[in-house]
Design a protein around this motif. Structure first.
Motif, PDB file in Angstrom:
ATOM      1  N   ASN A  15     -49.766   0.341 -11.966  1.00 38.19           N
ATOM      2  CA  ASN A  15     -50.060  -0.670 -10.945  1.00 38.19           C
ATOM      3  C   ASN A  15     -50.611  -1.930 -11.599  1.00 38.19           C
ATOM      4  O   ASN A  15     -51.756  -2.293 -11.415  1.00 38.19           O
TER       5      ASN A  15
ATOM      6  N   LEU B 256     -52.187  13.968  -5.953  1.00 38.37           N
ATOM      7  CA  LEU B 256     -50.878  13.531  -6.432  1.00 38.37           C
ATOM      8  C   LEU B 256     -50.852  12.037  -6.737  1.00 38.37           C
ATOM      9  O   LEU B 256     -51.516  11.251  -6.073  1.00 38.37           O
TER      10      LEU B 256
ATOM     11  N   LYS C  84     -38.915   7.235 -16.544  1.00 39.51           N
ATOM     12  CA  LYS C  84     -39.762   6.232 -15.904  1.00 39.51           C
ATOM     13  C   LYS C  84     -41.212   6.656 -15.758  1.00 39.51           C
ATOM     14  O   LYS C  84     -41.503   7.812 -15.447  1.00 39.51           O
TER      15      LYS C  84
ATOM     16  N   PHE D 119     -51.154   4.705  -9.445  1.00 34.21           N
ATOM     17  CA  PHE D 119     -50.494   4.769  -8.143  1.00 34.21           C
ATOM     18  C   PHE D 119     -50.774   6.135  -7.502  1.00 34.21           C
ATOM     19  O   PHE D 119     -50.008   7.077  -7.694  1.00 34.21           O
ATOM     20  N   ALA D 120     -51.873   6.235  -6.767  1.00 33.62           N
ATOM     21  CA  ALA D 120     -52.144   7.481  -6.049  1.00 33.62           C
ATOM     22  C   ALA D 120     -51.254   7.529  -4.810  1.00 33.62           C
ATOM     23  O   ALA D 120     -50.831   6.490  -4.309  1.00 33.62           O
ATOM     24  N   LEU D 121     -50.970   8.726  -4.320  1.00 29.68           N
ATOM     25  CA  LEU D 121     -50.122   8.845  -3.136  1.00 29.68           C
ATOM     26  C   LEU D 121     -50.956   8.956  -1.863  1.00 29.68           C
ATOM     27  O   LEU D 121     -51.985   9.629  -1.827  1.00 29.68           O
ATOM     28  N   GLU D 122     -50.475   8.289  -0.854  1.00 29.02           N
ATOM     29  CA  GLU D 122     -51.090   8.339   0.473  1.00 29.02           C
ATOM     30  C   GLU D 122     -50.578   9.591   1.191  1.00 29.02           C
ATOM     31  O   GLU D 122     -51.319  10.293   1.868  1.00 29.02           O
TER      32      GLU D 122
ATOM     33  N   LEU E 150     -48.038   8.899  -8.825  1.00 26.41           N
ATOM     34  CA  LEU E 150     -46.852   8.640  -9.638  1.00 26.41           C
ATOM     35  C   LEU E 150     -47.318   8.696 -11.088  1.00 26.41           C
ATOM     36  O   LEU E 150     -48.329   8.083 -11.426  1.00 26.41           O
TER      37      LEU E 150
ATOM     38  N   PRO F  42     -41.050  16.218 -12.771  1.00 25.32           N
ATOM     39  CA  PRO F  42     -41.359  15.416 -11.588  1.00 25.32           C
ATOM     40  C   PRO F  42     -41.985  14.045 -11.879  1.00 25.32           C
ATOM     41  O   PRO F  42     -42.777  13.909 -12.803  1.00 25.32           O
ATOM     42  N   HIS F  43     -41.601  13.075 -11.064  1.00 27.85           N
ATOM     43  CA  HIS F  43     -42.200  11.739 -11.130  1.00 27.85           C
ATOM     44  C   HIS F  43     -43.504  11.717 -10.338  1.00 27.85           C
ATOM     45  O   HIS F  43     -44.451  11.059 -10.729  1.00 27.85           O
ATOM     46  N   VAL F  44     -43.493  12.413  -9.205  1.00 28.56           N
ATOM     47  CA  VAL F  44     -44.726  12.570  -8.429  1.00 28.56           C
ATOM     48  C   VAL F  44     -45.371  13.859  -8.927  1.00 28.56           C
ATOM     49  O   VAL F  44     -44.763  14.922  -8.854  1.00 28.56           O
ATOM     50  N   ASP F  45     -46.574  13.765  -9.461  1.00 29.71           N
ATOM     51  CA  ASP F  45     -47.159  14.961 -10.045  1.00 29.71           C
ATOM     52  C   ASP F  45     -48.672  14.988  -9.792  1.00 29.71           C
ATOM     53  O   ASP F  45     -49.282  13.971  -9.465  1.00 29.71           O
TER      54      ASP F  45
ATOM     55  N   TYR G 188     -45.104   4.788 -14.128  1.00 33.60           N
ATOM     56  CA  TYR G 188     -45.526   3.821 -13.105  1.00 33.60           C
ATOM     57  C   TYR G 188     -46.942   3.329 -13.391  1.00 33.60           C
ATOM     58  O   TYR G 188     -47.859   4.137 -13.576  1.00 33.60           O
TER      59      TYR G 188
ATOM     60  N   LEU H 103     -43.941  -2.819 -12.757  1.00 33.12           N
ATOM     61  CA  LEU H 103     -44.686  -1.713 -12.157  1.00 33.12           C
ATOM     62  C   LEU H 103     -44.086  -0.378 -12.583  1.00 33.12           C
ATOM     63  O   LEU H 103     -44.754   0.648 -12.561  1.00 33.12           O
ATOM     64  N   GLU H 104     -42.805  -0.413 -12.929  1.00 31.83           N
ATOM     65  CA  GLU H 104     -42.130   0.792 -13.398  1.00 31.83           C
ATOM     66  C   GLU H 104     -41.450   0.442 -14.707  1.00 31.83           C
ATOM     67  O   GLU H 104     -40.827  -0.601 -14.810  1.00 31.83           O
TER      68      GLU H 104
END
Lengths: 512, 570
Positions: A379, A342, A375, A296-299, A344, A269-272, A377, A388-389
């Motif tokens: 910031n 979570l 990839k 890059f934290a997730l909202e 990126l 996973p990219h989001v982990d 990520y 950024l990536e």
């Protein structure tokens, strides 16, 4: 003798007793002059004709000259109008005469300046007189224009001699911009003795073919066909075709090399959860990198649903107490909720953690080698070398009793595949490896020492909770860095992402 | 990476190596892991450091490491300390959030401009690293001559660490001439504003008092009364924080730096409710390191005396010992300024650095493994080969995008029941408004590339096998991550059939059945849009892009395209 149709026609139209111009032959043979010229040179090479060249002067009427040849010269029109107005008796107002003549614009000046010069009359104090003895019909310039217009070839040129125009008149016409003199090369052909012989023996001609057709192939006509020659050195129309993205080509090459060295590919996973990205890597929860703004934290969504419970306990214990008899932990807070957040992934070491934990393809027994080119990520500020990536090359080797020498040997082997030798190992610090090294290589063109990777042996505080009881050495590297080293690109944004320049992608040299 | 500024002249003086020129120093520093980044305006070396050896945050610590490196110093050195005279009493009122304090008295100080600057830099760098921007530990250094201790019961001078109400008391902070309450400092003083977040939630603010009153407001700012300058001869160092070990270690690093300048360390008694501490704690600790492990990690054979020699050259001390199973090991003594030694492996790293890692001969590991690609990447490669064969330019676009590009400019709504209309996984506090979410489909990226390249020759046939993501409750992370095949054909004469022809070719090659029943999708022209149904499953959309979307992207040629899930070709 076998000749092409056009060669044969030119040979037949030529004479042994007199030189014949290309134009004359073109007329006789009913061929375009350029075809005749081409054929003539080919025949000359075969010594069937001789070609002589001379320079001929020609005259061409300008647009203005042609106009006066069909109408009349402005000064003659002025004279004729003046006669009608009775200027041969007494002076007449100039305005009146010009008005009646219908002369306009620049033609008025032309008419006035040539009127007196040619003796058609006088112009004085706004009045015009006409000489009753004026002879417009014998005007040399008018006659020259007429004969040039009549005697011209299709392109309007007239041979200087054929025109029969005297030099003074011609110069006058040139000064007035009514005629132009030009030089051209005239080629004339004469049959040689061989040519005469060839003609007497009879010519065989072969038909030339433009396009090979299915009918010719099935009907057998191709056997006698002579193919018209193309200008094979000319550029053809531009075709783009498909093309694998240059960065992808580089990734594929890295993949080839690693697979060849016995590495198996990871995916995940990219989001982990931060747990897999950081906690499993023995990164303390108050480590600056974990609260740093480059993450890059997730909202939405915010937290992972499940983490393996026992693993969470073991990881927390390693953070708090360390590993081994006199191991120490961090004096940092540890909170499961923080670990479940979570983001990126900032590195693909999260995949290594998942695989080493047995979470992806079951328990992995040593020896093993794994990699990914995927990839990550960060910031960061976008600039020519930072995106950024970007793609991270991640690799690790699991075996009993690995040493830093094995690590160095593996990297030397890997980088040598890309022409990077003489690697330097700078001792470094990573929370999850010890010893750790930054890898430096010499830029092949600039000779500059540049950082090409980060590596080390995974700490026991990382491996023990994951259930690994042998050594694992690992390294990471930005793929873009390798690409820029290999190609000397200056701005990574031209290559990767929606700001890319299609021409650059289309025109970049293929890598292999 | 953090940096520290070091004056090369001071380094020469403190190491006693006046003979080293700048270039030699740079090479030696690189060997320690301190990379030369450039010169400061004052001609000092700006060095990048890895945040493990926090004992090297000032010229004194770097010089110490170099002396070991040069062989001028060996083993562990602990400065002597005089018996405590001063006491810090920790009051019950101290805020629960910041209960710990430590300190030391430094005498015989001789500060010139450079050494004062170095001390201030050390304080700042410790704040930034171990101190976690003062949250975990904060340092206050005071001119002892200006501190008036209250006589305690035993007759020794005492100061107090207490908690005060935000508007409880007044003092003049540094860089100010005004008497302010702690609350006033947070509101009106620039430094107070910077660090206000650290304490603003507290009921009581941390404060340090002497007989004359409040003179320090940790972790925010010191009082002006006790400000240190080059005339200061005796210092009082206090540190407060959320963890005793952390502030004790920070104190040790500061004490070592001052001792290296010839100062004398005097202990301080710290009186907590339950027990008393004497600080600084300059005790050493030991790690047991197995000989076998050293040889395995370094990949070389070593005699015990060689190991002991390497340890001493690293500023450690080692004695041979025996493990339970009788194997050879070493008891290694770690000096009190080291904060990075958690595990025996950290000692082995030191030994390797002393040996010289670059002197080790690389060897290829003698283990055989079988390599291979992941199935997903094999599939991706095959599809890419087919797309390129069909004439497409293969693209690599960003996975992050803005909501405007992903939805609005394509004519669709987030959370709508059309292809690409999934709910977005969004970035928290995005740094750039162009990258606020993960793209839910590939088509927006392809249109953005077309938009950027209208000055380039047509046809522009572009394809991407790309990562996409959307909210999905059935996933553990709550995010469904999918790879999708997106393709566009842009030229003066292009239409639905051209896209369909290529989609058909792709499906034939992967031996799947393709149907394209009509559908509606706001991105495409009605009546020229179809669902991509592969092996009976609706997995994508194909059509001619709607003029409204084309004009939105400044395109002056028609575009046809398709997008569907990669997995369906598996």
């Amino acid at each position: 003798m076998q000749l092409t149709e056009s060669q044969a026609a030119v040979l037949e139209a030529a004479r042994a007793e007199e030189a014949t111009s290309v134009d004359a032959i073109a007329e006789r043979a009913d061929l375009p002059p350029e075809t005749v010229t081409g054929a003539a040179f080919e025949l000359e090479e075969e010594r069937l004709v001789a070609i002589s060249e001379r320079v001929e002067e020609t005259i061409t009427l300008t647009d203005e000259g042609s106009e006066y040849a069909t109408a009349t010269l402005p000064e003659i029109r002025l004279y004729e109008t003046a006669l009608e107005a009775g200027a041969d008796d007494e002076p007449v107002g100039m305005g009146q005469v010009i008005g009646q003549s219908g002369l306009e614009g620049p033609q008025v000046d032309i008419a006035l300046s040539n009127y007196a010069r040619k003796g058609y009359g006088t112009i004085d104090s706004g009045e015009i007189t006409a000489d009753p003895d004026g002879e417009p019909s014998t005007d040399a310039e008018a006659q020259a224009l007429e004969s040039l217009a009549d005697g011209g070839a299709e392109d309007g040129t007239v041979g200087l001699e054929a025109a029969g125009v005297d030099e003074d008149t011609l110069s006058q016409l040139e000064r007035r911009g009514l005629a132009e003199r030009m030089e051209s090369t005239v080629r004339e052909l004469t049959l040689t003795d061989d040519g005469v012989t060839a003609l007497m023996e009879g010519l065989e001609t072969a038909e030339t073919v433009g396009q090979l057709t299915p009918e010719m192939l099935t009907g057998g006509e191709w056997e006698d066909a002579e193919f018209a020659e193309y200008n094979v050195s000319a550029d053809a129309e531009r075709v783009e075709g498909g093309n694998v993205h240059i960065l992808r080509q580089t990734a594929e090459r890295v993949t080839d090399v690693l697979v060849g060295m016995g590495f198996q590919e990871m995916d995940g996973p990219h989001v982990d959860a931060d747990f897999w990205i950081n906690d499993c890597l023995f990164m303390p929860q108050d480590h600056p990198a974990r609260t740093h703004w480059d993450r890059f934290a997730l909202e939405a969504p915010t937290h992972i649903d499940h983490l393996p419970e026992e693993l969470v306990e073991r990881v927390e214990r390693a953070h708090r107490e360390g590993v081994g008899e006199d191991g120490e932990g961090y004096r940092s807070p540890w909170d499961e909720d923080f670990a479940r957040a979570l983001a990126l992934r900032g590195h693909t070491t999260s995949l290594s953690a998942r695989y080493l934990a047995g979470n992806e393809i079951g328990e992995i027994e040593p020896p093993a080698r794994f990699f990914s080119v995927e990839k990550v990520y960060r910031n960061d500020t976008l600039d020519p070398t930072h995106l950024l990536e970007f793609f991270q090359i991640e690799g690790w080797v699991m075996a009993d009793g690995l040493s830093v020498r094995d690590l160095m040997g593996t990297f030397e082997e890997f980088y040598a595949q890309f022409g990077i030798t003489d690697i330097e190992f700078k001792p470094h610090y990573n929370p999850y490896t010890e010893p750790s090294f930054e890898l430096f290589g010499t830029h092949p063109t600039t000779g500059e020492l540049v950082e090409i990777g980060n590596s080390g042996i995974f700490r026991e505080e990382m491996l023990e909770p994951l259930g690994v009881d042998c050594d694992v050495m690992a390294w990471g590297l930005a793929l873009e860095r390798l690409l820029m080293l290999m190609y000397g690109f200056e701005d990574i944004r031209d290559i990767h992402g929606t700001l890319c320049d299609l021409d650059l992608l289309r025109n970049t040299e293929v890598t292999y | 990476m953090p940096t520290v500024d070091i004056d090369p002249d001071e380094l020469r003086e403190l190491t006693g190596h006046e003979d080293k020129d700048d270039e030699q120093l740079k090479t030696d520093l690189f060997g320690l892991g301190l990379e030369f980044e450039g010169l400061t305006d004052d001609g000092e070396f700006e060095l990048e450091f890895a945040p493990d050896r926090l004992d090297r945050l000032s010229v004194e610590g770097v010089a110490r490491s170099l002396r070991y490196h040069y062989g001028d110093a060996r083993g562990v050195h602990v400065p002597s300390t005089n018996d405590p005279d001063w006491t810090i009493v920790v009051d019950d009122s101290v805020p629960d959030e910041r209960p710990y304090v430590t300190g030391a008295v430094i005498r015989d100080v001789d500060l010139d401009e450079e050494s004062l600057e170095s001390l201030i830099q050390l304080q700042e760098k410790l704040h930034a690293t171990m101190g976690r921007k003062r949250a975990k530990g904060a340092i206050g250094i005071h001119d002892l001559a200006m501190v008036k201790g209250s006589p305690a019961t035993e007759g020794n001078p005492t100061i107090e660490y207490v908690g005060v109400t935000p508007d409880g008391d007044r003092f003049v902070p540094l860089d100010s001439n005004e008497e302010l309450t702690p609350e006033g400092v947070l509101e009106d003083h620039p430094t107070g504003q910077t660090y206000a977040d650290l304490v603003s939630e507290y009921d009581r603010y941390p404060a340090i008092y002497d007989d004359l009153g409040l003179f320090s407001f940790p972790p925010v700012i010191n009082g002006k009364r006790t400000e240190v300058d080059t005339d200061s001869r005796e210092l009082f160092v206090e540190m407060t924080g959320t963890d005793q070990w952390t502030i004790d270690k920070m104190l040790n690093i500061v004490c070592y730096a001052l001792a290296a300048r010839g100062a004398t360390i005097e202990s301080v008694r710290v009186e907590y409710d339950v027990d008393d501490l004497v600080r600084p704690d300059l005790s050493t600790k030991t790690k047991t390191v197995a000989h076998d492990r050293i040889e395995t990690i370094l990949g070389i054979g070593l005699a015990p005396e060689e190991v002991i020699d390497l340890a001493e050259r690293s500023g450690l001390e080692a004695e041979t010992a025996e493990l339970e199973d009788g194997d050879l090991a070493y008891e290694v003594t770690i000096p009190p300024y080291r904060v990075d030694v958690l595990h025996p492996l950290d000692v082995i790293d030191d030994l390797g650095r002393a040996y010289g890692f670059n002197d080790l001969e690389p060897k290829y590991p003698d283990v055989g493994t079988v390599g291979g690609r992941h199935e997903r990447s094999r599939l991706e490669r095959s599809v890419r080969e087919q797309l390129v064969g069909l004439g497409f330019e293969d693209l690599l676009n960003f996975h992050m995008i803005s909501e405007e590009e992903n939805y609005e400019r394509m004519g669709i709504q987030p959370g709508s029941d059309v292809y690409g209309g999934g709910e977005p996984a969004t970035i928290k506090g995005p740094y750039s408004e162009d990258y606020t979410m993960l793209r839910t489909w590939v088509m927006p990226s392809l249109l953005m590339v077309l938009e950027r390249n209208t000055h380039r020759a047509y046809p522009q046939d572009l394809a991407e096998i790309g990562f996409t993501a959307a909210l999905d409750d059935s996933e553990n992370t709550g995010v469904g991550e999918r790879r999708r095949i997106g393709a566009v054909l842009a030229s003066h004469e292009v239409g639905y059939e051209d896209a369909k022809a290529r989609l058909q070719a792709l499906c034939r090659r992967f031996d799947v059945s393709l149907e394209t029943p009509p559908t509606d999708h706001p991105t495409y022209i009605s009546g020229r849009t179809a669902s991509v149904v592969i092996d009976g499953e609706d997995v994508g959309v194909i059509g001619e892009v709607h003029p409204r979307v084309l004009v939105e992207h400044d395109l002056e040629v028609p575009v046809a395209g398709f997008e569907f899930d990669l997995e369906t070709l598996r």
